[in-house]
Design an enzyme around this catalytic site. Structure first.
Site, PDB file in Angstrom:
ATOM      1  N   ARG A  50       8.977  88.576   6.375  1.00  0.00           N
ATOM      2  CA  ARG A  50       7.681  87.979   6.046  1.00  0.00           C
ATOM      3  C   ARG A  50       7.851  86.585   5.466  1.00  0.00           C
ATOM      4  O   ARG A  50       7.049  85.684   5.736  1.00  0.00           O
ATOM      5  CB  ARG A  50       6.913  88.891   5.073  1.00  0.00           C
ATOM      6  CG  ARG A  50       5.468  88.456   4.877  1.00  0.00           C
ATOM      7  CD  ARG A  50       4.687  89.461   4.073  1.00  0.00           C
ATOM      8  NE  ARG A  50       5.182  89.588   2.707  1.00  0.00           N
ATOM      9  CZ  ARG A  50       4.630  90.364   1.779  1.00  0.00           C
ATOM     10  NH1 ARG A  50       3.562  91.101   2.091  1.00  0.00           N
ATOM     11  NH2 ARG A  50       5.118  90.438   0.560  1.00  0.00           N
ATOM     12  N   LYS A 149       2.103  83.866   2.497  1.00  0.00           N
ATOM     13  CA  LYS A 149       2.159  84.206   1.070  1.00  0.00           C
ATOM     14  C   LYS A 149       2.435  82.908   0.303  1.00  0.00           C
ATOM     15  O   LYS A 149       3.573  82.574  -0.040  1.00  0.00           O
ATOM     16  CB  LYS A 149       3.218  85.270   0.800  1.00  0.00           C
ATOM     17  CG  LYS A 149       3.057  85.964  -0.548  1.00  0.00           C
ATOM     18  CD  LYS A 149       3.946  87.184  -0.637  1.00  0.00           C
ATOM     19  CE  LYS A 149       3.899  87.821  -2.017  1.00  0.00           C
ATOM     20  NZ  LYS A 149       2.584  88.390  -2.353  1.00  0.00           N
ATOM     21  N   GLU A 182      -8.946  92.324   0.237  1.00  0.00           N
ATOM     22  CA  GLU A 182      -7.857  92.862  -0.568  1.00  0.00           C
ATOM     23  C   GLU A 182      -8.119  92.545  -2.031  1.00  0.00           C
ATOM     24  O   GLU A 182      -9.054  91.822  -2.367  1.00  0.00           O
ATOM     25  CB  GLU A 182      -6.520  92.275  -0.132  1.00  0.00           C
ATOM     26  CG  GLU A 182      -6.454  90.755  -0.240  1.00  0.00           C
ATOM     27  CD  GLU A 182      -5.174  90.194   0.362  1.00  0.00           C
ATOM     28  OE1 GLU A 182      -4.273  90.979   0.684  1.00  0.00           O
ATOM     29  OE2 GLU A 182      -5.097  88.959   0.503  1.00  0.00           O
TER      30      GLU A 182
END
Length: 286
Positions: A50, A149, A182
């Site tokens: 990721r 991220k 989220e």
């Protein structure tokens, strides 16, 4: 504490980056947060994958082999004599003169911090936590893809501040379309009629490593799984709710806004399945 900084270990007091670092100036970079159990970094492959994806999406070339990243992470644990730990890996675009052009930057800045893991209160797992829906909208994918991220975490910070103001443990953010997205630092799941539901990546979420782990465990234990776009009203009609991330693992939720939920049997089944999986994962990698 020893900090890994661009290939060297330095003391906490000497761990400094330039005021011209793009991470400081613009939040221009990415990060990963990982858990270590018994000296084993849980699902490290998925975290590194990721990280690489995030780096690619912001056009940042770290120019460091994956094997060197693995080695740096474990060396940081070793340098701090840690086995039960939280590991934070951050990469910024590096230093350069003020200005937005990527071409102004030199070498990326790589920082790895390992600190002892402080367990959450057991009461959170026994009796659940409180979540509130905030007015802070999850950043739309067309503005900044949530699959990155990013070091620029202000959106989530402001959502968490609103949850703190309300006396809640976590903040639930909605998408621009009003769908569940989220929480500030976690993915959300809910259960209805023994079916597990969670917002899909189309809802504008980061695909959490623990989220993927729970989806795998759900399938292995015979649970039906639905990933989709849901309005809050669907969540309010659920029978169970929980949130996940790499440090919380699977944490029950017993209140969302004004609606209460029990810590139900599906949540507890998944928690037990995760504990078994984690134990085996660590055992075979020690």
């Amino acid at each position: 504490m020893k900090i890994y900084l661009n290939g060297e270990f330095v003391s906490e007091s000497d761990a400094k980056v330039s005021v011209f670092d793009r991470g400081f100036l613009y939040g221009d970079g990415v990060f990963e947060t990982m858990r270590a159990y018994g000296g084993v970094v849980f699902r490290i492959n998925e975290h590194i994958k990721r990280l690489r994806r995030s780096l690619g999406m912001i056009r940042l070339d770290l120019s460091l082999p994956e094997s060197s990243l693995y080695e740096a992470i474990y060396d940081t644990l070793s340098a701090n004599d840690l086995t039960e730990a939280v590991v934070r890996l951050s990469v910024s675009r590096g230093t350069g003169p003020i200005g937005l052009s990527m071409s102004l930057c030199g070498q990326p800045t790589l920082v790895i911090i390992a600190k002892p893991f402080t367990p959450y209160p057991q009461d959170y797992y026994d009796n659940g936590i409180r979540v509130v829906t905030t007015k802070i909208m999850r950043t739309p994918p067309d503005a900044l893809n949530p699959m990155i991220k990013s070091l620029n975490f202000l959106n989530n910070i402001m959502a968490k501040a609103m949850a703190d103001d309300a006396g809640a443990h976590e903040a639930l953010m909605l998408s621009a379309n009003g769908h569940l997205a989220e929480c500030s630092v976690s993915n959300i799941f809910f259960v209805k009629e023994d079916i597990l539901y969670t917002p899909s990546v189309k809802s504008g979420i980061l695909d959490g490593v623990m989220r993927a782990q729970v989806l795998e465990l759900a399938c292995e234990t015979g649970l039906g799984v639905v990933e989709g776009e849901f309005f809050p009203a669907t969540l309010y009609r659920a029978h169970e709710v929980f949130v996940t991330n790499s440090t919380m693992e699977i944490m029950p939720v017993t209140t969302v806004d004004a609606v209460s939920y029990p810590v139900g049997h599906v949540t507890r089944r998944l928690m037990k399945a995760f504990f078994r999986y984690r134990e085996q994962y660590v055992k075979y990698r020690q």
